[in-house]
Design a protein around this motif. Structure first.
Motif, PDB file in Angstrom:
ATOM      1  N   ILE A  83       0.838  -1.201   0.000  1.00  0.00           N
ATOM      2  CA  ILE A  83       0.000   0.000   0.000  1.00  0.00           C
ATOM      3  C   ILE A  83       0.877   1.256   0.000  1.00  0.00           C
ATOM      4  O   ILE A  83       0.625   2.213  -0.741  1.00  0.00           O
ATOM      5  CB  ILE A  83      -0.945   0.002   1.210  1.00  0.00           C
ATOM      6  N   ALA A  84       1.925   1.240   0.837  1.00  0.00           N
ATOM      7  CA  ALA A  84       2.833   2.389   0.899  1.00  0.00           C
ATOM      8  C   ALA A  84       3.525   2.603  -0.442  1.00  0.00           C
ATOM      9  O   ALA A  84       3.654   3.745  -0.906  1.00  0.00           O
ATOM     10  CB  ALA A  84       3.867   2.180   2.004  1.00  0.00           C
ATOM     11  N   ILE A  85       3.969   1.535  -1.082  1.00  0.00           N
ATOM     12  CA  ILE A  85       4.643   1.663  -2.372  1.00  0.00           C
ATOM     13  C   ILE A  85       3.706   2.239  -3.423  1.00  0.00           C
ATOM     14  O   ILE A  85       4.094   3.108  -4.216  1.00  0.00           O
ATOM     15  CB  ILE A  85       5.213   0.305  -2.831  1.00  0.00           C
ATOM     16  N   ILE A  86       2.457   1.777  -3.438  1.00  0.00           N
ATOM     17  CA  ILE A  86       1.478   2.301  -4.399  1.00  0.00           C
ATOM     18  C   ILE A  86       1.311   3.809  -4.216  1.00  0.00           C
ATOM     19  O   ILE A  86       1.311   4.582  -5.186  1.00  0.00           O
ATOM     20  CB  ILE A  86       0.125   1.588  -4.250  1.00  0.00           C
ATOM     21  N   LYS A  87       1.182   4.247  -2.965  1.00  0.00           N
ATOM     22  CA  LYS A  87       0.969   5.670  -2.702  1.00  0.00           C
ATOM     23  C   LYS A  87       2.228   6.492  -2.973  1.00  0.00           C
ATOM     24  O   LYS A  87       2.159   7.588  -3.550  1.00  0.00           O
ATOM     25  CB  LYS A  87       0.498   5.861  -1.256  1.00  0.00           C
ATOM     26  N   ILE A  88       3.386   5.981  -2.569  1.00  0.00           N
ATOM     27  CA  ILE A  88       4.643   6.695  -2.809  1.00  0.00           C
ATOM     28  C   ILE A  88       4.919   6.774  -4.303  1.00  0.00           C
ATOM     29  O   ILE A  88       5.419   7.789  -4.803  1.00  0.00           O
ATOM     30  CB  ILE A  88       5.793   6.007  -2.056  1.00  0.00           C
ATOM     31  N   ASN A  89       4.590   5.718  -5.016  1.00  0.00           N
ATOM     32  CA  ASN A  89       4.732   5.683  -6.469  1.00  0.00           C
ATOM     33  C   ASN A  89       3.990   6.852  -7.110  1.00  0.00           C
ATOM     34  O   ASN A  89       4.527   7.572  -7.959  1.00  0.00           O
ATOM     35  CB  ASN A  89       4.177   4.354  -6.980  1.00  0.00           C
ATOM     36  N   ASN A  90       2.763   7.071  -6.669  1.00  0.00           N
ATOM     37  CA  ASN A  90       1.960   8.172  -7.189  1.00  0.00           C
ATOM     38  C   ASN A  90       2.551   9.529  -6.810  1.00  0.00           C
ATOM     39  O   ASN A  90       2.586  10.459  -7.630  1.00  0.00           O
ATOM     40  CB  ASN A  90       0.523   8.061  -6.677  1.00  0.00           C
ATOM     41  N   GLU A  91       3.038   9.644  -5.570  1.00  0.00           N
ATOM     42  CA  GLU A  91       3.631  10.908  -5.125  1.00  0.00           C
ATOM     43  C   GLU A  91       4.870  11.253  -5.955  1.00  0.00           C
ATOM     44  O   GLU A  91       5.077  12.415  -6.338  1.00  0.00           O
ATOM     45  CB  GLU A  91       4.010  10.824  -3.644  1.00  0.00           C
ATOM     46  N   LEU A  92       5.688  10.255  -6.235  1.00  0.00           N
ATOM     47  CA  LEU A  92       6.898  10.498  -7.015  1.00  0.00           C
ATOM     48  C   LEU A  92       6.565  10.952  -8.428  1.00  0.00           C
ATOM     49  O   LEU A  92       7.197  11.869  -8.967  1.00  0.00           O
ATOM     50  CB  LEU A  92       7.761   9.233  -7.048  1.00  0.00           C
ATOM     51  N   GLU A  93       5.565  10.326  -9.029  1.00  0.00           N
ATOM     52  CA  GLU A  93       5.166  10.733 -10.377  1.00  0.00           C
ATOM     53  C   GLU A  93       4.656  12.166 -10.388  1.00  0.00           C
ATOM     54  O   GLU A  93       4.935  12.934 -11.304  1.00  0.00           O
ATOM     55  CB  GLU A  93       4.097   9.770 -10.903  1.00  0.00           C
TER      56      GLU A  93
END
Length: 223
Positions: A83-93
């Motif tokens: 879940i954290a990776i999914i959200k961080i992935n979006n933040e980085l983009e």
């Protein structure tokens, strides 16, 4: 290979993917900030045209996360990690998109140069770049204490943005209406830098959730 070993190999692949994306985004933000000190139209255009690479990397990480969720149905800390990776992935983009927005503002400013006005963005840019680096370091080390450091740093970035706002308003009120378009874009650059800081804060919140299982919002307050 056992199912357990296969699962952890997939998790390692996810971690490498998100860190690779983080590295790409850090380079993009650094390149955008470099243009603040020495504008180069060709470099600006090249930066804008390279954004698709980050978009593709972001999609690849998301697809991998969804595959792991579907195949392994993780629970507890493993589920928090994905879940954290999914959200961080979006933040980085989104951070990468903001870097492109900074570049677009610079191109506009070159066409509408403010009269007798400039602003040194270096301290603000350096702070934001340091925040992005710390957020990625905290992710690698899964360090919630390091992540919380970003909440204090973000307040400093907010203060810098407010300073730019006051100076731009004073310049316009002082009669520099001919340079209004450029002045507005100068403020928007500060706003974009501040938004990158906000996004690193969001990453910090996800790291704390991953490590401690605690949801925090708005500068580290638990909810």
């Amino acid at each position: 290979m056992s199912r357990h070993m296969f699962f952890h190999r997939e998790i390692d692949k996810l971690k490498k993917g998100i860190l690779n994306l983080g590295g790409m985004v850090e380079v993009q933000v650094r390149n955008a900030c470099a243009l603040l000190g020495k504008y180069d139209e060709q470099a600006a255009r090249e930066l804008m045209n390279s954004d698709w690479k980050i978009d593709d990397a972001e999609i690849a990480v998301e697809e991998e996360c969804l595959k792991v969720l579907a195949l392994h149905q993780p629970v507890a800390r493993d589920l928090r990690l994905i879940i954290a990776i999914i959200k961080i992935n979006n933040e980085l983009e989104r951070i990468a998109d903001i870097a492109i927005n900074i570049t677009k503002r610079l191109i506009t400013i070159q066409k509408h140069t403010p009269v007798n006005f400039s602003f040194d963005y270096q301290p603000m840019a350096e702070q934001v770049l340091e925040m992005l680096k710390i957020s990625l370091d905290a992710l690698v080390t899964e360090d919630a204490t390091l992540a919380r450091k970003l909440f204090v740093m973000d307040e400093e970035v907010d203060s810098m943005r407010n300073m730019v706002y006051r100076e731009v308003i004073a310049e316009i009120q002082g009669g520099n209406t001919a340079g209004a378009t450029g002045l507005v874009n100068l403020y928007l650059i500060a706003r974009h830098l501040e938004r990158i800081g906000d996004r690193t804060n969001n990453i910090a919140e996800e790291i704390i959730y991953l490590v401690e299982g605690e949801i925090v919002r708005g500068g580290g307050e638990a909810v």
